[in-house]
Motif scaffolding. Sequence first.
Motif, mmCIF file in Angstrom:
data_model
loop_
_atom_site.group_PDB
_atom_site.id
_atom_site.type_symbol
_atom_site.label_atom_id
_atom_site.label_comp_id
_atom_site.label_asym_id
_atom_site.label_seq_id
_atom_site.Cartn_x
_atom_site.Cartn_y
_atom_site.Cartn_z
ATOM 1 N N LEU A 120 35.567 44.814 45.099
ATOM 2 C CA LEU A 120 35.792 45.675 43.935
ATOM 3 C C LEU A 120 34.551 45.859 43.071
ATOM 4 C CD1 LEU A 120 39.285 44.303 42.816
ATOM 5 C CD2 LEU A 120 38.792 46.259 44.296
ATOM 6 N N THR A 121 33.895 44.756 42.685
ATOM 7 C CA THR A 121 32.745 44.835 41.792
ATOM 8 C C THR A 121 32.032 43.498 41.769
ATOM 9 O OG1 THR A 121 31.999 45.327 39.529
ATOM 10 C CG2 THR A 121 34.108 44.191 39.757
ATOM 11 N N ASP A 122 30.742 43.520 41.444
ATOM 12 C CA ASP A 122 29.986 42.285 41.247
ATOM 13 C C ASP A 122 30.126 41.771 39.816
ATOM 14 O OD1 ASP A 122 29.017 42.328 43.846
ATOM 15 O OD2 ASP A 122 27.195 43.417 43.311
ATOM 16 N N THR A 123 30.676 42.568 38.936
ATOM 17 C CA THR A 123 30.692 42.250 37.512
ATOM 18 C C THR A 123 31.938 41.473 37.136
ATOM 19 O OG1 THR A 123 29.423 44.253 37.046
ATOM 20 C CG2 THR A 123 30.565 43.211 35.192
ATOM 21 N N ALA A 124 31.735 40.271 36.630
ATOM 22 C CA ALA A 124 32.839 39.447 36.136
ATOM 23 C C ALA A 124 33.050 39.728 34.650
ATOM 24 C CB ALA A 124 32.541 37.971 36.354
ATOM 25 N N ALA A 125 34.290 39.594 34.223
ATOM 26 C CA ALA A 125 34.617 39.705 32.803
ATOM 27 C C ALA A 125 34.902 38.310 32.262
ATOM 28 C CB ALA A 125 35.831 40.609 32.605
ATOM 29 N N LEU A 126 34.253 37.958 31.158
ATOM 30 C CA LEU A 126 34.498 36.687 30.498
ATOM 31 C C LEU A 126 35.040 36.956 29.107
ATOM 32 C CD1 LEU A 126 32.125 36.087 32.687
ATOM 33 C CD2 LEU A 126 31.938 33.921 31.466
ATOM 34 N N ASP A 442 43.050 50.279 31.185
ATOM 35 C CA ASP A 442 41.973 49.321 30.955
ATOM 36 C C ASP A 442 42.501 48.039 30.313
ATOM 37 O OD1 ASP A 442 40.052 50.944 32.078
ATOM 38 O OD2 ASP A 442 39.492 51.872 30.174
ATOM 39 N N LEU A 443 43.475 48.181 29.426
ATOM 40 C CA LEU A 443 44.063 46.997 28.798
ATOM 41 C C LEU A 443 44.909 46.210 29.800
ATOM 42 C CD1 LEU A 443 45.048 48.442 25.293
ATOM 43 C CD2 LEU A 443 42.945 47.270 25.996
ATOM 44 N N LEU A 444 45.592 46.913 30.689
ATOM 45 C CA LEU A 444 46.364 46.224 31.719
ATOM 46 C C LEU A 444 45.445 45.455 32.668
ATOM 47 C CD1 LEU A 444 49.182 48.767 32.706
ATOM 48 C CD2 LEU A 444 49.275 46.871 31.082
ATOM 49 N N VAL A 445 44.303 46.060 33.018
ATOM 50 C CA VAL A 445 43.355 45.372 33.908
ATOM 51 C C VAL A 445 42.812 44.118 33.238
ATOM 52 C CG1 VAL A 445 41.069 45.560 34.960
ATOM 53 C CG2 VAL A 445 42.746 47.370 35.301
ATOM 54 N N ASP A 446 42.538 44.181 31.932
ATOM 55 C CA ASP A 446 42.071 42.986 31.228
ATOM 56 C C ASP A 446 43.144 41.903 31.199
ATOM 57 O OD1 ASP A 446 39.578 43.971 30.737
ATOM 58 O OD2 ASP A 446 39.915 44.436 28.625
ATOM 59 N N TYR A 450 42.361 40.039 35.205
ATOM 60 C CA TYR A 450 41.189 39.239 34.824
ATOM 61 C C TYR A 450 40.047 40.085 34.290
ATOM 62 C CZ TYR A 450 43.326 35.277 37.347
ATOM 63 O OH TYR A 450 44.169 34.269 37.776
ATOM 64 N N GLY A 451 40.306 41.340 33.918
ATOM 65 C CA GLY A 451 39.246 42.190 33.395
ATOM 66 C C GLY A 451 38.282 42.687 34.453
ATOM 67 N N ILE A 452 38.594 42.464 35.733
ATOM 68 C CA ILE A 452 37.721 42.888 36.826
ATOM 69 C C ILE A 452 37.815 44.406 36.960
ATOM 70 C CG2 ILE A 452 37.287 42.725 39.309
ATOM 71 C CD1 ILE A 452 38.582 39.889 39.134
ATOM 72 N N LYS A 453 36.695 45.066 36.831
ATOM 73 C CA LYS A 453 36.654 46.527 36.758
ATOM 74 C C LYS A 453 37.416 47.178 37.913
ATOM 75 C CE LYS A 453 32.689 48.485 37.607
ATOM 76 N NZ LYS A 453 31.307 49.011 37.488
ATOM 77 N N LYS A 454 38.305 48.105 37.576
ATOM 78 C CA LYS A 454 39.073 48.889 38.551
ATOM 79 C C LYS A 454 39.916 48.000 39.473
ATOM 80 C CE LYS A 454 37.147 52.560 36.883
ATOM 81 N NZ LYS A 454 37.882 53.429 35.929
ATOM 82 N N ASN A 455 40.395 46.903 38.941
ATOM 83 C CA ASN A 455 41.187 45.971 39.746
ATOM 84 C C ASN A 455 42.625 46.471 39.873
ATOM 85 O OD1 ASN A 455 42.313 43.807 41.060
ATOM 86 N ND2 ASN A 455 41.716 42.280 39.531
ATOM 87 N N PRO A 456 43.069 46.842 41.084
ATOM 88 C CA PRO A 456 44.449 47.332 41.233
ATOM 89 C C PRO A 456 45.494 46.260 40.957
ATOM 90 C CG PRO A 456 43.432 47.046 43.379
ATOM 91 C CD PRO A 456 42.341 46.852 42.365
ATOM 92 N N MET A 457 45.071 44.979 40.962
ATOM 93 C CA MET A 457 46.020 43.920 40.634
ATOM 94 C C MET A 457 46.496 44.039 39.193
ATOM 95 S SD MET A 457 46.553 42.247 43.389
ATOM 96 C CE MET A 457 47.459 40.848 42.737
#
Length: 507
Positions: A120-126, A442-446, A450-457
Amino acid sequence: MKKFLVFIVLISVTSTAISQSYYNEWIDYNKTYYKFKVGATGLYRINNNDLNAIGLANEPAENFQLWRNGKQVPLYTSAVSGPLGANGYLEFWGEKNDGVSDRDLYKIPANQLSNEESLLTDTAALFLTVNPAGNNLRFLATANNIAGNTLAAEPWFMHSARNNFKDRINRGVALVAGSEYVYSSTYDKGEMWSSFDIYPTSPLSINFNNLHIAAGGPAASFNIAVAGGTPNQRDYAAELNNTQITGGKINAFEARIDNNSSVPLSVLSSNNAAVRIVNKSGNVNDRIVSGFIELIYPRQFDFDNAQSFAFSLAASASSKYLEITNFNAGGNAPVLYDLTNVRRYVADLSAPGKTRFVVLPSSAQANLVLVSQNQAVATAITTFQQRIFTDFKVSANQGDYLIITHSSLQIPYSGANQVDQYRAYRSSVPGGSFNAKIYDIDLLVDQFGYGIKKNPMGIRNFLRFARTSFATAPKYAFLIGRGLTYAEYRENEKNPNADRLNLIPTF
């Protein structure tokens, strides 16, 4: 063939359930969180000036708490308690997004051959927050007892030299329809980041140099992820310094990990490793790919002039004495972080050319990272997004007709928010008298991804949560917004139009 997916999708919400977390268990709805992004693994600092910008400069150091993918991240605080002060900071070892949570995307989790790279992405959300209740994870300042040491220096450690291929995304198993390859919409066997296609006439070569082999150590081991790219049967070989160390038949789109756990160190006597992957098919158009190659070998404690170096030590019931050479300390005593046991050691530099530690016993393999305390080595976190999460167990936040969309589609058009107009229609008698609610993707993804960009989970987990937790089970979910397959988005992520075309992630 590539296709754009999902302009407007209507999903009937069923009672199907899967035994996974909702990814929201870590959230305290009474707290405010500050989201920031980490795109590369390394040492990070949040300076007091940047905490001041979000109103947290005067918070006691002991109250800070940091989260990544539902787990606390240990912090080192420049002050143990009380305000950090003008030059104070929070320090942590930040890891980019990996493929650990990708496993939940696979219909059969065992089909994920590696969790080191995310599809999905290399970018983690903290997420940083303040927790006065305590139990906030901290690196424990641990004595480095060099003066009283009687232990012999460890002669070697097992080190991983690994190459994770990221040339393209391999789509996995295909059905051949004429001249077209048709791939399943599920995350499938062999679906992974991979090398470019390896043809019989063009073997793939990768080199690992300056290995610093410890000749007195045990045999090395070699791992490789391989997958077929056509409906053919073929043989392949993996060679190390012109010696075949593994290989075999790959049937059609088969994907697997091959291993050789007893590679003689004599093969590595040059201190370098030239790996060659050969497709031995007689069909010149045949294709295979590799997901990763990994050489695990005994290495001397020579850190190659690095300013940060990650390594592991085997579990041990006794302490270990380490003499590290060729580490670029940058003029200050470097720090050894034990990520497994959450300990922090300050190096002893009293012996010229040596960085020395006595590390305490560990009941499990200890993952460590040695880092220079040169301020330029640590990446500063300067940008935050405030997040106040919604408690969806509160009935006022629940609905039975769920509209999931993107904020850009709620900008008024012809004087009205068109998505809200549709919500009002669905709430009316002609529209079905539903309790219709709008939810921002975007709020649901966060909150659920886990805030992972464009995460379908984020969508999947929210709908699962709604089915099990809402007082009235939702009847419909309406996704409004265009989407791309994750592969199309990932391979075009730098295109400025990618986010505009991928408002709602597909699954």
